[in-house]
Design an enzyme around this catalytic site. Structure first.
Site, PDB file in Angstrom:
ATOM      1  N   SER A 183       0.959  -1.185   0.042  1.00 11.08           N
ATOM      2  CA  SER A 183       0.165  -0.153  -0.050  1.00 11.08           C
ATOM      3  C   SER A 183       0.952   1.428  -0.044  1.00 11.08           C
ATOM      4  O   SER A 183       2.038   1.109   0.429  1.00 11.08           O
ATOM      5  CB  SER A 183      -0.836  -0.164   1.306  1.00 11.08           C
ATOM      6  OG  SER A 183      -1.581   1.266   1.144  1.00 11.08           O
ATOM      7  N   TYR A 230      -1.889  -1.232  10.615  1.00 15.72           N
ATOM      8  CA  TYR A 230      -2.059  -1.520   9.060  1.00 15.72           C
ATOM      9  C   TYR A 230      -0.733  -1.249   8.343  1.00 15.72           C
ATOM     10  O   TYR A 230      -0.105  -1.858   7.655  1.00 15.72           O
ATOM     11  CB  TYR A 230      -3.095  -0.787   8.459  1.00 15.72           C
ATOM     12  CG  TYR A 230      -3.366  -0.871   6.930  1.00 15.72           C
ATOM     13  CD1 TYR A 230      -4.207  -1.766   6.349  1.00 15.72           C
ATOM     14  CD2 TYR A 230      -2.870  -0.015   5.888  1.00 15.72           C
ATOM     15  CE1 TYR A 230      -4.306  -2.084   5.211  1.00 15.72           C
ATOM     16  CE2 TYR A 230      -2.902  -0.252   4.565  1.00 15.72           C
ATOM     17  CZ  TYR A 230      -3.833  -1.010   4.230  1.00 15.72           C
ATOM     18  OH  TYR A 230      -3.871  -1.518   2.827  1.00 15.72           O
TER      19      TYR A 230
HETATM   20  N1  LIG Z   1      -8.762  -0.412  -1.728  1.00 21.31           N
HETATM   21  C1  LIG Z   1      -7.761   0.299  -1.395  1.00 21.31           C
HETATM   22  O1  LIG Z   1      -7.886   1.664  -0.977  1.00 21.31           O
HETATM   23  C2  LIG Z   1      -6.248  -0.239  -1.075  1.00 21.31           C
HETATM   24  C3  LIG Z   1      -4.893   0.734  -1.024  1.00 21.31           C
HETATM   25  C4  LIG Z   1      -3.871   0.214  -0.650  1.00 21.31           C
HETATM   26  C5  LIG Z   1      -3.770  -1.220  -0.481  1.00 21.31           C
HETATM   27  N2  LIG Z   1      -5.090  -1.909  -0.511  1.00 21.31           N
HETATM   28  C6  LIG Z   1      -4.586  -3.524  -0.347  1.00 21.31           C
HETATM   29  O2  LIG Z   1      -5.232  -4.053  -1.275  1.00 21.31           O
HETATM   30  C7  LIG Z   1      -5.572  -5.462  -0.755  1.00 21.31           C
HETATM   31  C8  LIG Z   1      -6.867  -5.873  -1.442  1.00 21.31           C
HETATM   32  O3  LIG Z   1      -7.784  -5.029  -0.827  1.00 21.31           O
HETATM   33  P1  LIG Z   1      -9.120  -4.449  -1.601  1.00 21.31           P
HETATM   34  O4  LIG Z   1      -9.171  -3.032  -1.344  1.00 21.31           O
HETATM   35  O5  LIG Z   1      -9.173  -5.124  -2.851  1.00 21.31           O
HETATM   36  O6  LIG Z   1     -10.522  -4.968  -0.716  1.00 21.31           O
HETATM   37  P2  LIG Z   1     -11.338  -5.887  -0.968  1.00 21.31           P
HETATM   38  O7  LIG Z   1     -12.153  -6.102   0.441  1.00 21.31           O
HETATM   39  O8  LIG Z   1     -12.136  -5.712  -2.151  1.00 21.31           O
HETATM   40  O9  LIG Z   1     -10.589  -7.502  -1.242  1.00 21.31           O
HETATM   41  C9  LIG Z   1      -9.934  -8.139  -0.144  1.00 21.31           C
HETATM   42  C10 LIG Z   1     -10.550  -9.420  -0.064  1.00 21.31           C
HETATM   43  O10 LIG Z   1      -9.382 -10.122   0.926  1.00 21.31           O
HETATM   44  C11 LIG Z   1     -10.423 -11.014   1.610  1.00 21.31           C
HETATM   45  N3  LIG Z   1      -9.874 -11.567   2.954  1.00 21.31           N
HETATM   46  C12 LIG Z   1      -9.810 -10.715   4.063  1.00 21.31           C
HETATM   47  N4  LIG Z   1      -9.657 -11.351   5.120  1.00 21.31           N
HETATM   48  C13 LIG Z   1      -8.972 -12.561   4.418  1.00 21.31           C
HETATM   49  C14 LIG Z   1      -8.507 -13.983   4.947  1.00 21.31           C
HETATM   50  N5  LIG Z   1      -7.891 -13.938   6.302  1.00 21.31           N
HETATM   51  N6  LIG Z   1      -7.979 -14.810   4.083  1.00 21.31           N
HETATM   52  C15 LIG Z   1      -8.611 -14.878   2.972  1.00 21.31           C
HETATM   53  N7  LIG Z   1      -8.944 -13.675   2.500  1.00 21.31           N
HETATM   54  C16 LIG Z   1      -9.287 -12.776   3.015  1.00 21.31           C
HETATM   55  C17 LIG Z   1     -11.722 -10.409   1.650  1.00 21.31           C
HETATM   56  O11 LIG Z   1     -12.959 -11.369   1.884  1.00 21.31           O
HETATM   57  C18 LIG Z   1     -11.814  -9.757   0.315  1.00 21.31           C
HETATM   58  O12 LIG Z   1     -12.320 -10.454  -0.732  1.00 21.31           O
HETATM   59  C19 LIG Z   1      -5.363  -5.715   0.531  1.00 21.31           C
HETATM   60  O13 LIG Z   1      -3.945  -6.058   1.147  1.00 21.31           O
HETATM   61  C20 LIG Z   1      -5.345  -4.037   0.845  1.00 21.31           C
HETATM   62  O14 LIG Z   1      -4.546  -3.645   2.105  1.00 21.31           O
HETATM   63  C21 LIG Z   1      -6.170  -1.649  -0.852  1.00 21.31           C
END
Ligand SMILES: NC(=O)c1ccc[n+]([C@@H]2O[C@H](COP(=O)([O-])OP(=O)(O)OC[C@H]3O[C@@H](n4cnc5c(N)ncnc54)[C@H](O)[C@@H]3O)[C@@H](O)[C@H]2O)c1
Length: 307
Positions: free
Chosen positions: A144, A157
């Site tokens: 991130s 985080y």
């Molecule tokens: N959305 C943002 O703005 C953003 C920014 C920077 C980084 N991220 C990172 O991107 C990654 C994906 O997040 P996203 O934004 O697509 O959110 P999202 O919620 O759409 O996807 C995350 C997925 O991870 C799954 N998950 C959670 N805990 C889990 C576990 N213990 N085992 C297996 N699956 C699990 C959830 O069910 C979900 O489907 C994350 O690592 C997040 O930290 C997101």
């Protein structure tokens, strides 16, 4: 990795958001994709969405903190689709914002266990299998902007994501002799269900120091929206495809964070200063060739202790 056709990708958190965006990009490039997620219902919805585009997709129910299940999941994917050549450790959660001192032990374990431990478990499960398969490959770990700079009010985080960054940079070094590329994906705000899915997987009754407050524009009972100016997860998926093709160490998505990242780098360099040091110390540091990791020169030789 530049030929994707018929190869196998394993993507955690693949049921939604950035993970699903990556699944679309990689299946569009001809890969078979295993999407692993802890939320069964979301998994099946995503499979339907991918299959409608003609993708070859295998759903795997996996909690990334469950090490025994990781080994089973890897066996299942290999039996159904073949050896995994692209691993995307992407599953993650976001706790509601708040100061570190408000955290419970459980908050720490929950967030560190998924956001850092999940990546560790993925690497432990697949790196040796990929080496044994001797056909190269690639690992993408989702970090991130919050893994490069602090200050967003999400201390646990940030701690986990800084860990992901360190792990990934070392891993790139370790896997290059095996022809396996490694990338760190550092998205900024992306239009996903991160807040809602984080709340959905939050263990019921777990003691926590954080409460998610309704965001502006959030209707009662509706999932928390991401910030409206966030980018689309499919766009992030496309960037990842390009980053893997080029074997980029860093895959970035949000140039608007350039100045914040520069401020941290400038602060580090300013703190180092320019005092005189004995030449032996200078030569030793130079001999390590660590700068090559960041200059993208690993393929041209790598750090000297490997040669
Ligand atoms: N959305 C943002 O703005 C953003 C920014 C920077 C980084 N991220 C990172 O991107 C990654 C994906 O997040 P996203 O934004 O697509 O959110 P999202 O919620 O759409 O996807 C995350 C997925 O991870 C799954 N998950 C959670 N805990 C889990 C576990 N213990 N085992 C297996 N699956 C699990 C959830 O069910 C979900 O489907 C994350 O690592 C997040 O930290 C997101």
């Amino acid at each position: 990795m530049d030929n994707f056709t018929g190869k196998v990708a394993f993507i955690t958190g693949g049921a939604s958001g950035i993970g699903l965006g990556m699944a679309k990009a990689f299946s569009g490039a001809g890969m078979k994709v295993a999407i692993a997620d802890v939320r069964q219902e979301a998994l099946y919805k995503a499979v339907g969405e991918l299959q409608r585009t003609g993708a070859v997709v295998l759903p795997i129910q996996l909690d990334v903190t469950d090490r025994a299940r990781w080994a089973e999941a890897a066996d299942e994917v290999e039996a159904a689709l073949g050896p995994v050549q692209l691993l995307c450790n992407n599953a993650g959660i976001a706790l509601p914002p708040g100061p570190i001192q408000d955290a419970t032990w459980e908050d720490w374990d929950f967030c560190m266990g998924i956001n850092l431990g999940g990546v560790v478990n993925g690497v432990q499960t697949f790196a040796r299998r990929m080496i044994a398969h001797a056909a190269g490959g690639h690992i993408v770990n989702t970090c991130s902007i919050g893994g490069l700079v602090a200050g967003a009010g999400e201390g646990i985080y940030t701690t986990a994501k800084y860990g992901v960054a360190g792990l990934t940079e070392e891993l790139r070094n370790d896997l290059w002799p095996h022809g396996i590329g490694v990338s760190l994906l550092c998205p900024g705000p992306t239009l996903t269900q991160l807040f809602a899915s984080s709340d959905a997987v939050h263990p019921e009754g777990m003691p926590t120091g954080y409460v998610r407050k309704p965001l502006p524009g959030q209707a009662p009972g509706q999932p928390a929206p991401m910030v409206p100016f966030a980018v689309a997860p499919d766009e992030v998926g496309r960037r990842v495809l390009k980053g893997v093709q080029r074997n980029d160490l860093f895959i970035m998505t949000h140039p608007e964070f350039r100045n914040i990242i520069k401020a941290r780098c400038d602060a580090l360099l300013a703190a180092i200063g320019d005092e005189d040091i004995p030449s032996a110390r200078r030569d030793f540091a130079a001999s390590l060739n660590q700068d090559k990791i960041y200059a993208g020169q690993i393929a041209a030789g790598g750090p000297s202790w490997k040669s």
